[in-house]
Write a protein that holds these residues in place. Structure first.
Motif, mmCIF file in Angstrom:
data_model
loop_
_atom_site.group_PDB
_atom_site.id
_atom_site.type_symbol
_atom_site.label_atom_id
_atom_site.label_comp_id
_atom_site.label_asym_id
_atom_site.label_seq_id
_atom_site.Cartn_x
_atom_site.Cartn_y
_atom_site.Cartn_z
ATOM 1 N N GLU A 26 -3.040 3.566 -0.234
ATOM 2 C CA GLU A 26 -3.824 4.208 0.821
ATOM 3 C C GLU A 26 -4.281 3.218 1.882
ATOM 4 O O GLU A 26 -4.434 3.587 3.049
ATOM 5 C CB GLU A 26 -5.030 4.917 0.207
ATOM 6 N N GLU A 27 -4.520 1.974 1.475
ATOM 7 C CA GLU A 27 -4.959 0.971 2.420
ATOM 8 C C GLU A 27 -3.872 -0.084 2.603
ATOM 9 O O GLU A 27 -2.982 -0.242 1.756
ATOM 10 C CB GLU A 27 -6.250 0.302 1.943
ATOM 11 N N ALA A 28 -3.949 -0.803 3.702
ATOM 12 C CA ALA A 28 -2.971 -1.869 3.965
ATOM 13 C C ALA A 28 -3.105 -2.975 2.918
ATOM 14 O O ALA A 28 -4.179 -3.228 2.379
ATOM 15 C CB ALA A 28 -3.190 -2.443 5.365
ATOM 16 N N TRP A 29 -1.985 -3.633 2.635
ATOM 17 C CA TRP A 29 -1.961 -4.724 1.645
ATOM 18 C C TRP A 29 -2.374 -6.035 2.337
ATOM 19 O O TRP A 29 -1.701 -6.516 3.231
ATOM 20 C CB TRP A 29 -0.558 -4.853 1.057
ATOM 21 N N GLN A 30 -3.503 -6.596 1.882
ATOM 22 C CA GLN A 30 -3.995 -7.826 2.470
ATOM 23 C C GLN A 30 -3.958 -8.996 1.489
ATOM 24 O O GLN A 30 -4.353 -10.104 1.831
ATOM 25 C CB GLN A 30 -5.433 -7.632 2.981
ATOM 26 N N GLY A 31 -3.515 -8.758 0.260
ATOM 27 C CA GLY A 31 -3.404 -9.831 -0.720
ATOM 28 C C GLY A 31 -4.673 -10.117 -1.474
ATOM 29 O O GLY A 31 -4.773 -11.141 -2.173
#
Length: 529
Positions: free
Chosen positions: A213-218
């Motif tokens: 659902e959310e962007a992958w930021q690590g």
């Protein structure tokens, strides 16, 4: 050919080639023909390099990866160039061994999808409900801005890769149609990385998928969310609720592949030409022999068809005496071969150190029927024990199924004590509250390890009182005192007693080959840290 000057550049090319890189270490000055043919066969999946360990300028490379210069070694490097992803060592690199090794390492841990063919191989179509294979795709970009997200995804993939789960990544700006079909051009993913779990339903491009659902930021939170989704997917295949049809991927490396294939072909022809007319006749002999055999068969067939006489009579069967003589000669040859099978082929004993680098190839993946005889020693006892060990096992070096190694007790005591726990009667292991826990002396122990069947046989060193005082008569204090008073060298309990720990090891080796020794089985081989 790879040296200290170019090996870092060669191994770092995995980002550009999108392939694992293979290094073969050998003491042959000319690249073996088998290795050239293998490199050509796997050219679409792997990049190959050859290291001549006898050449000046390869010392740093050999030391960096702890290479045994006397045994051919093949290493696979993937995303991490400071350590190999997989290693195999063998005195004779057979084709089957090389094929098995390379076929298991054809792709990077997180390969980049650069073509439709690669997508189909890494993410195959679901054939049945029991043969589900899912792909976790990181849609990202190029440059330092996306480096942190990619490194976190790579770390997650290394820790969670399974046979039914593949991790890949893709550059969204190079595969726009694919990225738009999955992310629907949503604003929250713009300029960021995204992770999608997908399953291919058919060859027409239909897939089922679910995007985070959310962007992958690590971040750690991202890893926990992805791990939770993968756990749910094992029990609920309906988690992939979205469906779409994606177009075939663009072949990003098509022009580069054609150029590289052309230059690789030219290099191969040039090397073969040089080998044919200079220094590689021994390796070219099998190829030349095959060529002349084919020509001879074709020529012979034409001659027979042209001049054969229909009235040719068949050869008469051999007489009884001739058959008896032939069988006798065959039996004599077989007996001679068996009696000479253990005659040493070299003037020395090849003993390699068992380390974490060669542990898998020398034990865990040891071929069926092969055993590794391992001597336990410490830094202080290394020289005398190795000398005595070589003398005791020299007569057995002619057997191709036996390998000889040594293990440092100073480095791997915990590994040894774990194994000896399965032989409690033979070598009881103290608990952690035993005050003599770190004082127990295992030097001189010998283990015959069968990697395939997961068992070992144990040789315990003889003590001073065994066999009527085989360690010498240095226990008498008065005799020792008088000897020193006369100025003669005393019988030190050091080197002599250490060597006598391996007294009668050769008889133990005889019983090992007979199969009469007690075997201690273990559930699995522990890791060698």
């Amino acid at each position: 050919k790879i040296t200290d000057k170019n090996y870092i550049r060669f191994l770092s090319d995995w980002k550009k080639d999108n392939k694992p890189h293979v290094l073969l270490f050998d003491h042959m000055p000319v690249v073996p023909l088998l290795y050239k043919l293998t490199a050509f066969a796997y050219r679409d999946y792997l990049s190959f390099g050859y290291v001549y360990v006898g050449l000046r300028g390869t010392e740093e490379l050999s030391s960096q990866y702890n290479i045994n210069v006397y045994t051919p070694t093949m290493m696979i490097f993937k995303e991490h160039i400071d350590r190999p992803a997989d290693v195999v060592q063998a005195r004779e690199m057979k084709k089957q061994l090389i094929d098995d090794f390379l076929s298991q390492n054809k792709f990077l841990m997180v390969a980049r999808l650069t073509s439709q063919r690669l997508f189909q191989e890494l993410c195959p179509v679901k054939k049945s409900h029991r043969q589900r294979k899912h792909c976790v795709v990181l849609l990202t970009g190029e440059g330092e801005k996306f480096a942190e997200a990619y490194e976190a995804f790579l770390t997650f993939a290394v820790a969670n890769t399974k046979d039914t789960l593949k991790f890949v990544h893709i550059y969204s700006d190079r595969q726009l149609e694919f990225a738009d079909a999955l992310l629907m051009d949503e604003e929250k993913y713009r300029g960021r990385s995204a992770v999608v779990i997908l399953e291919r339903r058919n060859n027409a491009g239909k897939i089922a998928y679910k995007a985070l659902e959310e962007a992958w930021q690590g971040r750690k939170e991202d890893s926990f969310i992805l791990l939770d989704l993968l756990d749910q997917l094992r029990t609920d295949p309906g988690l992939l609720s979205s469906e779409t049809v994606v177009a075939d991927l663009n072949d990003e490396l098509a022009p580069m592949f054609l150029v590289r294939w052309f230059y690789s072909t030219l290099d191969y022809i040039s090397d073969s030409w040089d080998s044919l007319f200079h220094s590689n006749w021994r390796e070219m002999m099998p190829l030349l022999s095959l060529l002349f055999s084919v020509l001879f068969i074709l020529f012979g067939t034409i001659i027979v068809q042209a001049f054969s006489d229909s009235s040719d009579t068949r050869d008469s069967p051999p007489s009884g005496k001739e058959e008896t003589a032939a069988k006798t000669e065959k039996n004599d040859a077989s007996f001679s071969k068996e009696s000479n099978s253990r005659i040493p082929k070299k003037g020395f004993v090849e003993v390699t150190e068992l380390t974490d680098i060669n542990y898998t190839s020398n034990l865990v993946r040891l071929r069926p029927g092969h055993m590794n005889v391992v001597l336990i020693l410490s830094n202080s006892t290394k020289t005398p024990l190795l000398q005595k060990f070589a003398l005791e096992v020299y007569t057995f070096t002619g057997s191709s199924s036996l390998h000889f190694s040594f293990l440092s007790l100073d480095k791997h005591r915990e590994w040894l004590e774990y194994l000896l726990e399965f032989a409690q009667d033979a070598a009881p292991i103290p608990n952690q509250y035993d005050k003599h826990f770190l004082e127990r002396d295992y030097t001189g122990y010998v283990l015959a390890l069968n990697g395939h069947k997961k068992y070992f046989c144990l040789f315990k060193p003889h003590r001073s009182g065994d066999e009527g005082g085989t360690l010498g008569s240095c226990n008498d204090y008065d005799a020792l005192h008088h000897a020193e008073a006369r100025g003669k060298p005393s019988c030190s309990p050091g080197s002599r007693s250490i060597k006598n720990k391996l007294h009668k090891l050769s008889f133990w080796m005889e019983r090992l080959l007979e199969g009469s020794l007690q075997r201690f089985y273990i559930p699995s081989w522990p890791t060698l840290d």
